[in-house]
Write an enzyme that holds these catalytic residues in place. Structure first.
Site, mmCIF file in Angstrom:
data_model
loop_
_atom_site.group_PDB
_atom_site.id
_atom_site.type_symbol
_atom_site.label_atom_id
_atom_site.label_comp_id
_atom_site.label_asym_id
_atom_site.label_seq_id
_atom_site.Cartn_x
_atom_site.Cartn_y
_atom_site.Cartn_z
ATOM 1 N N GLY A 46 58.529 19.450 103.838
ATOM 2 C CA GLY A 46 58.078 21.171 103.653
ATOM 3 C C GLY A 46 56.440 20.795 103.149
ATOM 4 O O GLY A 46 56.378 19.681 102.374
ATOM 5 N N GLN A 51 48.900 23.214 98.691
ATOM 6 C CA GLN A 51 49.122 21.838 98.460
ATOM 7 C C GLN A 51 47.824 21.034 99.149
ATOM 8 O O GLN A 51 47.681 19.946 99.015
ATOM 9 C CB GLN A 51 50.443 21.161 99.011
ATOM 10 C CG GLN A 51 51.515 21.579 97.951
ATOM 11 C CD GLN A 51 52.932 21.093 98.375
ATOM 12 O OE1 GLN A 51 53.347 21.676 99.243
ATOM 13 N NE2 GLN A 51 53.297 20.038 97.843
ATOM 14 N N CYS A 92 58.436 16.292 95.215
ATOM 15 C CA CYS A 92 57.400 17.198 95.858
ATOM 16 C C CYS A 92 56.145 16.244 96.176
ATOM 17 O O CYS A 92 55.811 15.477 95.198
ATOM 18 C CB CYS A 92 57.094 18.128 94.714
ATOM 19 S SG CYS A 92 55.610 19.478 94.993
ATOM 20 N N LEU A 93 55.800 16.703 97.227
ATOM 21 C CA LEU A 93 54.583 15.710 97.577
ATOM 22 C C LEU A 93 53.352 15.846 96.715
ATOM 23 O O LEU A 93 52.557 14.970 96.531
ATOM 24 C CB LEU A 93 53.803 16.105 99.162
ATOM 25 C CG LEU A 93 55.099 15.831 100.204
ATOM 26 C CD1 LEU A 93 54.352 16.444 101.546
ATOM 27 C CD2 LEU A 93 55.296 14.343 100.439
ATOM 28 N N HIS A 134 61.890 26.184 97.685
ATOM 29 C CA HIS A 134 60.740 25.228 97.017
ATOM 30 C C HIS A 134 59.347 25.673 97.619
ATOM 31 O O HIS A 134 58.442 25.733 96.978
ATOM 32 C CB HIS A 134 61.285 23.742 97.235
ATOM 33 C CG HIS A 134 60.132 22.802 96.850
ATOM 34 N ND1 HIS A 134 60.405 22.005 95.953
ATOM 35 C CD2 HIS A 134 58.897 22.470 97.276
ATOM 36 C CE1 HIS A 134 59.478 21.277 95.723
ATOM 37 N NE2 HIS A 134 58.490 21.443 96.381
ATOM 38 N N GLU A 135 59.138 25.763 98.924
ATOM 39 C CA GLU A 135 57.943 25.996 99.409
ATOM 40 C C GLU A 135 57.246 27.543 98.981
ATOM 41 O O GLU A 135 56.225 27.808 98.809
ATOM 42 C CB GLU A 135 57.786 25.977 101.028
ATOM 43 C CG GLU A 135 58.330 24.439 101.450
ATOM 44 C CD GLU A 135 57.584 23.415 100.724
ATOM 45 O OE1 GLU A 135 56.206 23.803 100.360
ATOM 46 O OE2 GLU A 135 58.206 22.550 100.358
ATOM 47 N N HIS A 138 55.903 27.433 95.800
ATOM 48 C CA HIS A 138 54.542 26.929 95.620
ATOM 49 C C HIS A 138 53.557 28.239 95.881
ATOM 50 O O HIS A 138 52.367 28.052 95.288
ATOM 51 C CB HIS A 138 54.392 25.975 96.770
ATOM 52 C CG HIS A 138 54.481 24.638 96.553
ATOM 53 N ND1 HIS A 138 53.992 23.815 95.435
ATOM 54 C CD2 HIS A 138 55.497 23.495 97.182
ATOM 55 C CE1 HIS A 138 54.326 22.588 95.423
ATOM 56 N NE2 HIS A 138 55.270 22.542 96.164
#
Ligand code: NI
Length: 182
Positions: A46, A51, A92-93, A134-135, A138
């Site tokens: 995701g 990000q 997380c990226l 999670h997204e 963000h």
């Protein structure tokens, strides 16, 4: 499509509440394409627009082949949360190599626009529901670390700072491994 630079923890845009999309136009579709391209290059499941430095309410989720098609979430809103929670490990990226157990509702229902501007209602369970939550976090400037206890969070933050020693800035170039490499 372009693989964009990833913003890492410390970048102010990750803490910003992203602005709604007012019109799903070619620029937004381009953003969606770039999100997919960058997410796949980084081997993520995701990615949210902030990000890659764009504070707009756009995210993508693709948890793998067993559950197609990939999700495009424009202006997503969670309209229903199940009573049952589940705790599982998240990463997380934007915070590479840091992982923590996060408790979230096991089931959610989300309403969002797709890349054609069409409104859809998505019901998700388990890992997919977790990725969606999670997204959406963000988009509100929330990171998975914020769901942890203060003790656990400060532990992971010091681990993060140690891993970043000697590195400056908070932009990361995503360099996908060539296909077929062992
Ligand atoms: Ni993330």
């Amino acid at each position: 499509m372009t693989v964009r630079l990833l913003h890492l923890l410390g970048s102010p845009v990750l803490r910003q509440k992203s602005a709604p999309v007012t019109q799903v136009d070619d620029a937004v579709r381009q953003l969606v394409d770039d999100l997919f391209e960058t997410m796949r290059a980084a081997k993520g499941v995701g990615l949210a627009a902030n990000q890659i430095g764009v504070a707009r309410r756009v995210a993508v989720v693709d948890i793998g082949e067993e559950d197609p098609p990939p999700l495009v979430l424009i202006n997503p809103v969670i309209v229903e949360r199940g009573d049952e929670d589940e705790t599982a490990e998240e990463g997380c990226l934007s915070i590479p190599d840091i992982f923590g157990d996060v408790t979230r509702p096991l089931r959610v229902v989300v309403e969002a626009l797709d890349q054609e501007g069409k409104r859809s209602r998505i019901e998700a369970h388990g890992y997919k529901a977790r990725a969606i939550q999670h997204e959406i976090d963000h988009l509100d400037g929330i990171l998975f670390l914020d769901h942890l206890s203060a003790v656990k969070r400060s532990l992971l933050l010091s681990k993060w700072k140690k891993s970043r020693k000697g590195q400056t800035g908070y932009l990361k170039e995503v360099t996908p491994e060539p296909a077929g490499e062992l």
